[in-house]
Design a protein around this motif. Structure first.
Motif, PDB file in Angstrom:
ATOM      1  N   THR A 139     130.246 129.017  60.633  1.00  0.00           N
ATOM      2  CA  THR A 139     130.773 129.758  61.612  1.00  0.00           C
ATOM      3  C   THR A 139     129.596 129.937  62.689  1.00  0.00           C
ATOM      4  O   THR A 139     128.841 130.839  62.423  1.00  0.00           O
ATOM      5  CB  THR A 139     131.831 130.732  61.777  1.00  0.00           C
ATOM      6  N   PRO A 142     143.745 129.385  67.955  1.00  0.00           N
ATOM      7  CA  PRO A 142     142.583 128.840  67.096  1.00  0.00           C
ATOM      8  C   PRO A 142     142.282 129.972  66.092  1.00  0.00           C
ATOM      9  O   PRO A 142     141.635 129.646  65.247  1.00  0.00           O
ATOM     10  CB  PRO A 142     141.760 128.693  68.488  1.00  0.00           C
ATOM     11  N   TYR A 158     141.738 129.429  62.088  1.00  0.00           N
ATOM     12  CA  TYR A 158     140.436 129.738  61.763  1.00  0.00           C
ATOM     13  C   TYR A 158     140.664 130.884  60.725  1.00  0.00           C
ATOM     14  O   TYR A 158     139.786 130.342  59.726  1.00  0.00           O
ATOM     15  CB  TYR A 158     139.417 130.256  62.919  1.00  0.00           C
ATOM     16  N   ARG A 168     140.750 128.784  57.268  1.00  0.00           N
ATOM     17  CA  ARG A 168     139.635 128.040  57.172  1.00  0.00           C
ATOM     18  C   ARG A 168     139.034 128.265  55.627  1.00  0.00           C
ATOM     19  O   ARG A 168     138.078 128.857  55.629  1.00  0.00           O
ATOM     20  CB  ARG A 168     138.800 127.947  58.104  1.00  0.00           C
ATOM     21  N   TRP A 171     143.140 121.924  63.061  1.00  0.00           N
ATOM     22  CA  TRP A 171     141.778 122.478  63.352  1.00  0.00           C
ATOM     23  C   TRP A 171     140.782 121.605  64.223  1.00  0.00           C
ATOM     24  O   TRP A 171     140.214 121.992  65.102  1.00  0.00           O
ATOM     25  CB  TRP A 171     141.028 123.004  62.078  1.00  0.00           C
ATOM     26  N   ARG A 172     140.892 120.409  64.183  1.00  0.00           N
ATOM     27  CA  ARG A 172     140.177 119.301  64.966  1.00  0.00           C
ATOM     28  C   ARG A 172     140.387 119.510  66.477  1.00  0.00           C
ATOM     29  O   ARG A 172     139.412 119.344  67.077  1.00  0.00           O
ATOM     30  CB  ARG A 172     140.361 117.635  64.640  1.00  0.00           C
ATOM     31  N   ARG A 206     139.554 123.251  69.936  1.00  0.00           N
ATOM     32  CA  ARG A 206     138.691 123.698  71.011  1.00  0.00           C
ATOM     33  C   ARG A 206     139.390 123.316  72.332  1.00  0.00           C
ATOM     34  O   ARG A 206     139.075 124.374  73.259  1.00  0.00           O
ATOM     35  CB  ARG A 206     137.684 122.417  71.166  1.00  0.00           C
ATOM     36  N   THR A 249     131.169 120.936  68.281  1.00  0.00           N
ATOM     37  CA  THR A 249     132.070 119.770  68.127  1.00  0.00           C
ATOM     38  C   THR A 249     131.836 119.254  66.500  1.00  0.00           C
ATOM     39  O   THR A 249     132.879 119.007  65.872  1.00  0.00           O
ATOM     40  CB  THR A 249     130.973 118.535  68.711  1.00  0.00           C
ATOM     41  N   PHE A 301     134.323 121.957  64.625  1.00  0.00           N
ATOM     42  CA  PHE A 301     135.761 121.919  64.660  1.00  0.00           C
ATOM     43  C   PHE A 301     136.052 120.480  63.874  1.00  0.00           C
ATOM     44  O   PHE A 301     137.412 120.422  63.456  1.00  0.00           O
ATOM     45  CB  PHE A 301     136.050 121.815  66.270  1.00  0.00           C
ATOM     46  N   TRP A 330     136.522 120.634  57.758  1.00  0.00           N
ATOM     47  CA  TRP A 330     137.284 121.670  57.090  1.00  0.00           C
ATOM     48  C   TRP A 330     136.818 121.544  55.640  1.00  0.00           C
ATOM     49  O   TRP A 330     136.748 120.388  55.090  1.00  0.00           O
ATOM     50  CB  TRP A 330     138.556 121.058  57.359  1.00  0.00           C
TER      51      TRP A 330
END
Length: 157
Positions: A17, A72, A76, A79, A91-92, A95, A145, A148, A151
């Protein structure tokens, strides 16, 4: 899309992260944090809420905008390898809610500044600068990018 090497991976083989992501969540969720700090410091002489939100309607609008950024934050928190892979598909796209919350937040802050006839307020100016940085970070970060798009694989134990 640029890939980053193993030095950016954690023990599960996914991207660590970034600090900027945590700071972005902190900035976008600040109405909740101000509300929490105000509740914890229950002193009449120290009114934290009025520094950031001059009226109740301003606070409610800010909470509504920050609620977009809660999605988000919740995804998160899921995750980890023991989570369902369906969270990974969600999750993708996380953003975009963060960017939407930041743009709405900046618009709301600019509307507050214009309603005060652009009279200088340190707290308002500081928030505008922070949210502007968040927007630039969300748009320009290549590492975000990749972050995100990644996973953790499920546990096989």
């Amino acid at each position: 899309m640029g890939r980053f090497g193993p030095e950016y991976w954690d023990k599960y083989g996914v991207y660590r992260t970034p600090l900027g992501f945590n700071l972005t969540l902190l900035v976008l969720l600040r109405p909740f944090l101000v509300w929490l700090m105000s509740a914890l410091t229950w002193r009449p002489d120290l009114d934290i809420m009025s520094l950031f939100f001059p009226s109740k309607s301003n606070f409610l609008v800010a909470i509504g905008i920050a609620a977009i950024a809660l999605l988000p934050a919740v995804v998160y928190s899921m995750r980890r390898p023991s989570s369902s892979q369906s969270w990974g598909r969600i999750w993708r796209f996380m953003r975009w809610p963060m960017l939407l919350a930041a743009v709405l937040d900046l618009g709301w802050l600019l509307m507050q500044a214009s309603s005060n006839h652009y009279q200088f307020s340190f707290y308002l100016a500081g928030q505008i600068v922070l949210v502007s940085w968040v927007i630039l970070y969300l748009i320009n970060s290549r590492y975000l990018t990749c972050f995100f798009g990644d996973w953790p694989e499920p546990d096989t134990k």
